[in-house]
Design an enzyme around this catalytic site. Structure first.
Site, short mmCIF file in Angstrom:
data_model
loop_
_atom_site.label_atom_id
_atom_site.label_comp_id
_atom_site.label_asym_id
_atom_site.label_seq_id
_atom_site.Cartn_x
_atom_site.Cartn_y
_atom_site.Cartn_z
N HIS A 72 0.98 -1.02 0.00
CA HIS A 72 0.03 -0.03 0.11
C HIS A 72 0.72 1.32 -0.06
CE1 HIS A 72 -4.00 -2.21 1.51
NE2 HIS A 72 -3.54 -2.51 0.47
N GLU A 74 1.00 4.01 1.84
CA GLU A 74 1.26 4.49 3.15
C GLU A 74 2.37 3.56 3.73
OE1 GLU A 74 -1.68 3.53 2.03
OE2 GLU A 74 -3.25 4.33 3.33
N CYS A 98 -6.31 2.03 5.22
CA CYS A 98 -7.04 0.74 5.49
C CYS A 98 -6.48 0.54 7.17
CB CYS A 98 -6.54 -0.44 4.69
SG CYS A 98 -5.07 -0.99 4.76
N CYS A 101 -2.72 -0.07 7.31
CA CYS A 101 -1.72 0.84 7.07
C CYS A 101 -2.01 1.76 8.29
CB CYS A 101 -2.14 1.74 5.96
SG CYS A 101 -1.73 0.97 4.31
O1 LIG Z 1 -4.58 1.67 2.68
C1 LIG Z 1 -4.75 1.74 1.61
C2 LIG Z 1 -5.64 0.84 1.06
C3 LIG Z 1 -5.49 0.56 -0.38
N1 LIG Z 1 -4.50 0.88 -1.34
C4 LIG Z 1 -4.45 0.14 -2.42
C5 LIG Z 1 -4.18 -1.07 -2.63
C6 LIG Z 1 -4.66 -1.70 -4.20
O2 LIG Z 1 -3.93 -1.34 -5.02
C7 LIG Z 1 -6.00 -0.39 -4.23
C8 LIG Z 1 -7.33 -0.73 -3.97
O3 LIG Z 1 -7.74 -1.32 -4.96
P1 LIG Z 1 -9.33 -1.83 -5.08
O4 LIG Z 1 -9.21 -2.51 -6.36
O5 LIG Z 1 -10.06 -0.35 -5.29
O6 LIG Z 1 -9.74 -2.38 -4.03
O7 LIG Z 1 -5.54 0.54 -3.24
C9 LIG Z 1 -3.71 1.45 -0.52
O8 LIG Z 1 -2.40 2.01 -1.22
N2 LIG Z 1 -3.67 2.10 0.59
ZN LIG Z 2 -3.53 0.21 3.63
#
Ligand SMILES: O=c1ccn([C@H]2C[C@H](O)[C@@H](COP(=O)(O)O)O2)c(=O)[nH]1
Ligand SMILES: [Zn+2]
Length: 152
Positions: A72, A74, A98, A101
């Site tokens: 991710h 972060e 999320c 993170c």
């Molecule tokens: O905290 C976060 C949450 C998600 N991400 C990234 C991980 C994935 O590459 C996308 C989410 O994909 P979806 O297909 O929209 O579910 O976002 C992040 O970097 N940081």
């Molecule tokens: Zn995350």
């Protein structure tokens, strides 16, 4: 005055997000210290050496989808930091963090979070719950103009 500053760093986070190869959701993160110096940036991508030809960005197969591999934004920003600690730093991220993170952000001693987009799933609810509990403020960054085009 501060609103302009936060918008500036968020625009840099949006620009950073454009480096991501995720075809669905590009996320960018910028971390700034107490003196408004950028100490790190990151975007969502596969780990070093995990190439896009072997590992795929789609998410049809839950047992072999991007979510199992992607680092991710972060997490990349925190890992790439150019100083020992992120104590008192401000984190700008284009998508609310999320729960995974958020745990890392809390451990890194980041002081506050600005974000643009948010989601409703349990992961994000848990993030908000943890951040409120530990007293790390988070605030939506309002950008007057969301269309930015950069060559990156
Ligand atoms: O905290 C976060 C949450 C998600 N991400 C990234 C991980 C994935 O590459 C996308 C989410 O994909 P979806 O297909 O929209 O579910 O976002 C992040 O970097 N940081
Ligand atoms: Zn995350």
């Amino acid at each position: 005055m501060d609103a302009k500053k936060h918008q500036h760093f968020m625009k840099l986070a949006l620009m950073t997000a454009q480096r991501s190869k995720d075809p669905c959701t590009q996320v960018g993160c910028v971390i700034v210290d107490e003196e408004d110096q950028i100490v790190s940036t990151g975007y969502n991508g596969f780990p070093i050496g995990v190439d896009d030809d072997t590992f795929r960005w789609d998410k049809e197969d839950p047992d072999d989808c991007k979510h199992l591999y992607v680092v991710h934004a972060e997490m990349n920003a925190i890992t790439n930091k150019r100083r020992d600690t992120l104590h008192n730093c401000t984190l700008y991220v284009t998508l609310f963090p999320c729960n995974e993170c958020t745990k890392l952000i809390i451990q890194s001693r980041v002081k506050r979070i600005f974000y643009i987009d948010d989601r409703d799933s349990i992961s994000y609810e848990v993030s908000r719950k943890m951040l409120r509990f530990v007293g790390i403020p988070f605030e939506k960054c309002e950008l007057p103009e969301r269309r930015f085009e950069f060559d990156v």
